[in-house]
Design a protein around this motif. Structure first.
Motif, PDB file in Angstrom:
ATOM      1  N   LEU A 192       0.790  -1.208   0.168  1.00 11.44           N
ATOM      2  CA  LEU A 192      -0.077   0.026   0.040  1.00 11.44           C
ATOM      3  C   LEU A 192       0.880   1.204   0.069  1.00 11.44           C
ATOM      4  O   LEU A 192       0.256   2.169  -0.596  1.00 11.44           O
ATOM      5  N   THR A 193       2.018   1.223   0.746  1.00  9.68           N
ATOM      6  CA  THR A 193       2.979   2.569   0.727  1.00  9.68           C
ATOM      7  C   THR A 193       3.498   2.755  -0.620  1.00  9.68           C
ATOM      8  O   THR A 193       3.519   3.830  -1.208  1.00  9.68           O
ATOM      9  N   ASN A 194       3.764   1.573  -1.343  1.00 12.32           N
ATOM     10  CA  ASN A 194       4.275   1.853  -2.742  1.00 12.32           C
ATOM     11  C   ASN A 194       3.197   2.138  -3.540  1.00 12.32           C
ATOM     12  O   ASN A 194       3.281   2.949  -4.628  1.00 12.32           O
ATOM     13  N   LEU A 195       1.906   1.823  -3.313  1.00 10.62           N
ATOM     14  CA  LEU A 195       1.032   2.032  -4.373  1.00 10.62           C
ATOM     15  C   LEU A 195       0.712   3.360  -4.124  1.00 10.62           C
ATOM     16  O   LEU A 195       0.249   4.269  -5.229  1.00 10.62           O
ATOM     17  N   ILE A 196       0.606   4.168  -2.902  1.00  9.38           N
ATOM     18  CA  ILE A 196       0.560   5.483  -2.684  1.00  9.38           C
ATOM     19  C   ILE A 196       1.432   6.275  -3.059  1.00  9.38           C
ATOM     20  O   ILE A 196       1.361   7.464  -3.865  1.00  9.38           O
ATOM     21  N   ALA A 197       2.696   5.807  -3.297  1.00  9.33           N
ATOM     22  CA  ALA A 197       3.891   6.604  -3.802  1.00  9.33           C
ATOM     23  C   ALA A 197       3.997   6.494  -5.300  1.00  9.33           C
ATOM     24  O   ALA A 197       4.078   7.524  -5.839  1.00  9.33           O
ATOM     25  N   GLY A 198       3.448   5.402  -5.806  1.00  8.00           N
ATOM     26  CA  GLY A 198       3.043   5.287  -7.209  1.00  8.00           C
ATOM     27  C   GLY A 198       1.824   6.496  -7.722  1.00  8.00           C
ATOM     28  O   GLY A 198       2.352   7.195  -8.989  1.00  8.00           O
ATOM     29  N   ILE A 199       0.842   6.604  -6.903  1.00  9.29           N
ATOM     30  CA  ILE A 199       0.035   7.627  -7.562  1.00  9.29           C
ATOM     31  C   ILE A 199       0.532   8.984  -7.439  1.00  9.29           C
ATOM     32  O   ILE A 199       0.212   9.747  -7.965  1.00  9.29           O
ATOM     33  N   GLN A 200       1.338   9.095  -6.235  1.00 12.02           N
ATOM     34  CA  GLN A 200       2.133  10.662  -6.213  1.00 12.02           C
ATOM     35  C   GLN A 200       3.033  10.698  -7.382  1.00 12.02           C
ATOM     36  O   GLN A 200       2.893  11.812  -7.797  1.00 12.02           O
ATOM     37  N   ILE A 201       4.024   9.668  -7.823  1.00 13.72           N
ATOM     38  CA  ILE A 201       4.648   9.928  -8.938  1.00 13.72           C
ATOM     39  C   ILE A 201       3.814  10.066 -10.057  1.00 13.72           C
ATOM     40  O   ILE A 201       4.243  11.077 -11.109  1.00 13.72           O
ATOM     41  N   ALA A 202       2.719   9.402 -10.246  1.00 17.87           N
ATOM     42  CA  ALA A 202       1.921   9.582 -11.367  1.00 17.87           C
ATOM     43  C   ALA A 202       1.452  11.061 -11.632  1.00 17.87           C
ATOM     44  O   ALA A 202       1.240  11.511 -12.661  1.00 17.87           O
ATOM     45  N   LEU A 203       1.048  11.723 -10.374  1.00 21.67           N
ATOM     46  CA  LEU A 203       0.295  13.023 -10.326  1.00 21.67           C
ATOM     47  C   LEU A 203       1.532  13.999 -10.599  1.00 21.67           C
ATOM     48  O   LEU A 203       1.053  14.910 -11.141  1.00 21.67           O
ATOM     49  N   THR A 204       2.548  13.811  -9.713  1.00 20.55           N
ATOM     50  CA  THR A 204       3.450  14.988  -9.598  1.00 20.55           C
ATOM     51  C   THR A 204       4.759  14.750 -10.639  1.00 20.55           C
ATOM     52  O   THR A 204       5.215  15.773 -11.004  1.00 20.55           O
ATOM     53  N   THR A 223       6.752   0.291 -12.438  1.00 23.84           N
ATOM     54  CA  THR A 223       5.527  -0.712 -12.115  1.00 23.84           C
ATOM     55  C   THR A 223       5.032  -0.078 -10.754  1.00 23.84           C
ATOM     56  O   THR A 223       5.255   0.954 -10.386  1.00 23.84           O
ATOM     57  N   ALA A 224       4.055  -0.964 -10.377  1.00 19.12           N
ATOM     58  CA  ALA A 224       3.358  -0.605  -8.983  1.00 19.12           C
ATOM     59  C   ALA A 224       3.897  -0.660  -7.687  1.00 19.12           C
ATOM     60  O   ALA A 224       3.828   0.147  -6.954  1.00 19.12           O
ATOM     61  N   THR A 225       5.137  -1.171  -7.757  1.00 16.04           N
ATOM     62  CA  THR A 225       6.170  -1.177  -6.396  1.00 16.04           C
ATOM     63  C   THR A 225       7.338  -0.554  -6.766  1.00 16.04           C
ATOM     64  O   THR A 225       7.976  -0.406  -5.582  1.00 16.04           O
ATOM     65  N   LEU A 256      21.201   1.547 -16.452  1.00 10.73           N
ATOM     66  CA  LEU A 256      22.511   2.291 -16.072  1.00 10.73           C
ATOM     67  C   LEU A 256      23.196   2.427 -17.310  1.00 10.73           C
ATOM     68  O   LEU A 256      22.891   1.544 -18.425  1.00 10.73           O
ATOM     69  N   TRP A 257      24.193   3.054 -17.449  1.00  8.61           N
ATOM     70  CA  TRP A 257      25.006   3.501 -18.827  1.00  8.61           C
ATOM     71  C   TRP A 257      25.679   2.161 -19.218  1.00  8.61           C
ATOM     72  O   TRP A 257      25.844   1.963 -20.431  1.00  8.61           O
ATOM     73  N   ASP A 258      26.182   1.320 -18.250  1.00  5.32           N
ATOM     74  CA  ASP A 258      26.718   0.128 -18.893  1.00  5.32           C
ATOM     75  C   ASP A 258      25.854  -1.251 -19.022  1.00  5.32           C
ATOM     76  O   ASP A 258      26.285  -2.295 -18.650  1.00  5.32           O
ATOM     77  N   LEU A 259      24.585  -0.973 -19.152  1.00  5.63           N
ATOM     78  CA  LEU A 259      23.492  -1.801 -19.352  1.00  5.63           C
ATOM     79  C   LEU A 259      23.354  -2.571 -17.874  1.00  5.63           C
ATOM     80  O   LEU A 259      22.408  -3.626 -18.180  1.00  5.63           O
ATOM     81  N   ARG A 260      23.813  -2.397 -16.953  1.00  9.26           N
ATOM     82  CA  ARG A 260      23.289  -2.984 -15.620  1.00  9.26           C
ATOM     83  C   ARG A 260      21.764  -2.203 -15.233  1.00  9.26           C
ATOM     84  O   ARG A 260      21.602  -1.217 -15.686  1.00  9.26           O
ATOM     85  N   ARG A 261      21.155  -2.989 -14.528  1.00 10.41           N
ATOM     86  CA  ARG A 261      19.774  -2.437 -14.154  1.00 10.41           C
ATOM     87  C   ARG A 261      19.791  -2.306 -12.501  1.00 10.41           C
ATOM     88  O   ARG A 261      20.034  -3.132 -11.872  1.00 10.41           O
ATOM     89  N   MET A 262      19.269  -1.086 -12.180  1.00  8.94           N
ATOM     90  CA  MET A 262      19.183  -0.961 -10.766  1.00  8.94           C
ATOM     91  C   MET A 262      17.729  -0.751 -10.473  1.00  8.94           C
ATOM     92  O   MET A 262      16.850   0.055 -11.212  1.00  8.94           O
ATOM     93  N   VAL A 263      17.290  -1.748  -9.479  1.00 11.65           N
ATOM     94  CA  VAL A 263      15.978  -1.829  -9.091  1.00 11.65           C
ATOM     95  C   VAL A 263      15.573  -0.866  -7.461  1.00 11.65           C
ATOM     96  O   VAL A 263      16.326  -1.401  -6.738  1.00 11.65           O
ATOM     97  N   LEU A 264      14.704   0.067  -7.664  1.00  9.41           N
ATOM     98  CA  LEU A 264      14.668   0.925  -6.493  1.00  9.41           C
ATOM     99  C   LEU A 264      13.033   0.985  -6.136  1.00  9.41           C
ATOM    100  O   LEU A 264      12.199   0.797  -7.207  1.00  9.41           O
ATOM    101  N   PRO A 265      12.631   1.009  -4.894  1.00  7.50           N
ATOM    102  CA  PRO A 265      10.987   0.847  -4.642  1.00  7.50           C
ATOM    103  C   PRO A 265      10.720   2.429  -4.817  1.00  7.50           C
ATOM    104  O   PRO A 265      11.409   3.350  -5.139  1.00  7.50           O
ATOM    105  N   LEU A 266       9.588   2.374  -5.304  1.00 10.45           N
ATOM    106  CA  LEU A 266       8.813   3.823  -5.580  1.00 10.45           C
ATOM    107  C   LEU A 266       9.129   4.827  -4.540  1.00 10.45           C
ATOM    108  O   LEU A 266       9.331   5.856  -4.787  1.00 10.45           O
ATOM    109  N   THR A 267       9.060   4.297  -3.100  1.00  7.93           N
ATOM    110  CA  THR A 267       9.154   5.087  -1.990  1.00  7.93           C
ATOM    111  C   THR A 267      10.603   5.871  -2.247  1.00  7.93           C
ATOM    112  O   THR A 267      10.612   6.942  -1.549  1.00  7.93           O
TER     113      THR A 267
END
Length: 362
Positions: A194-206, A228-230, A236-247
């Motif tokens: 739910l925390t990430n869901l609310i953060a996702g709505i904030q990111i979508a609006l702002t 995503t939703a969470t 990254l520049w060298d084709l690595r992927r960094m995964v971070l929570p929405l919050t």
């Protein structure tokens, strides 16, 4: 409807010699068969109507085929269920299953309608063009809000399905109202979601970030690849992927290089001797930048920005259409300017001076 039920009852009387379970199978099989035939005829008719129409409407018919088929089957079974020669326990179980099936069908149809609405909105925008700021804005909003809405639809579908079962009705109420001990347990279990869901709505609006934005997070440069939703995936520049929570993007500072525009100003610093030919360097910078396809034709400046004990600080500025072009342009300026200084003005390179005082000869 009464005439149809009477016709079914009259037809069923011809099978009085069968046991009750056999009569039930015949009645259910007939109802399901009629529902499937009606569905097939309806789909064929609608496909014929939209055959020459828009691609969206053809995909709409294709994607709603299964929910519509399930809804017709459930409707047919519910119409004939009062005529089934079943014991009260089996009849109650059948009604329970029909209720749950109808709730699931409504949830399924809602998810399909949500996807269709999102696709219809995104058809207006193209992200494969150079000036795609507005398209990326809408793509980010639609993706995040669609996933948030899909999560809510799934939660409500499960809750309403539980509420149709007497033994689990309180669980459904608790899931909706977050009340009671079950509600507290569910709320604690779903707190990160739910925390990430609310953060996702904030990111979508702002919209502090959007799809394909160039960002610096955790001292790494990359581009927003997926939201995503969470969580957020940063390529990254060298084709690595960094995964971070929405919050993380709500609670931590980060750099967004394409917040309002993809255009960036790249800077290059040189530390040179006081004998460096500044005016000649300005002319050389123009000779490097102006013919370059990486320059966007806006900013091109060379200035002495600091004086230190042994060297002068010379800063070159050049703008580009995006972060990748700005990086490549900065590298080109460094390489060509240093090569030119070494070949034409070696005295401009940093050096230490030693003064030897002459001693009188005795």
């Amino acid at each position: 409807m009464t005439d149809v039920a009477a016709a079914w009852a009259e037809a069923l009387q011809r099978f009085d010699w069968l046991p009750s379970w056999g009569q039930s199978l015949i009645l259910l099989g007939g109802a399901v068969s009629v529902a499937l035939i009606v569905h097939a005829l309806g789909v064929a008719l609608v496909r014929r109507v939209v055959k020459q129409g828009d691609v969206f409407w053809r995909s709409l018919v294709s994607r709603t085929r299964r929910p519509a088929r399930l809804a017709l089957v459930l409707l047919a079974i519910s119409l004939v269920s009062p005529l089934l020669p079943l014991r009260e326990e089996l009849a109650a179980l059948l009604r329970q299953g029909l209720h749950i099936g109808m709730v699931i069908t409504i949830g399924w149809g809602s998810l399909v309608a949500l996807d269709i609405a999102a696709a219809l909105h995104l058809r207006k925008y193209r992200i494969d063009i150079a000036d795609n700021l507005i398209a990326r804005k809408h793509l980010t909003q639609v993706r995040i809000l669609r996933r948030a809405a899909a999560t809510l639809i799934i939660v409500f579908t499960i809750a309403f399905a539980l509420m149709t079962i007497s033994g689990f009705r309180q669980w459904g109420v608790s899931l909706l109202a977050a009340g009671g001990a079950a509600g507290i347990i569910v709320g604690l279990a779903l707190q990160p979601l739910l925390t990430n869901l609310i953060a996702g709505i904030q990111i979508a609006l702002t919209q502090p970030i959007r799809i394909d934005d160039a960002v610096i997070v955790e001292n790494e440069w990359g581009q927003i690849e997926e939201i995503t939703a969470t969580y957020v995936v940063v390529r990254l520049w060298d084709l690595r992927r960094m995964v971070l929570p929405l919050t993380w993007f709500i609670q931590n500072p980060f750099q967004n290089w394409t917040r309002d525009s993809a255009t960036l100003i790249g800077s290059v610093f040189f530390y040179l001797d006081y004998a460096a030919p500044i005016e000649a360097m300005r002319e050389k910078l123009e000779a490097i930048v102006r013919p370059s396809p990486l320059w966007d034709g806006d900013v091109m400046v060379l200035q002495v920005t600091d004086l230190r004990e042994r060297v002068v600080e010379v800063r070159c500025l050049a703008s580009a259409r995006n972060g990748g072009d700005a990086f490549d342009l900065r590298c080109a300026i460094r390489e060509q300017m240093i090569a030119w200084l070494k070949a034409e003005h070696p005295e401009a390179l940093p050096r230490d001076r030693i003064t030897v005082a002459a001693q009188p000869v005795p």
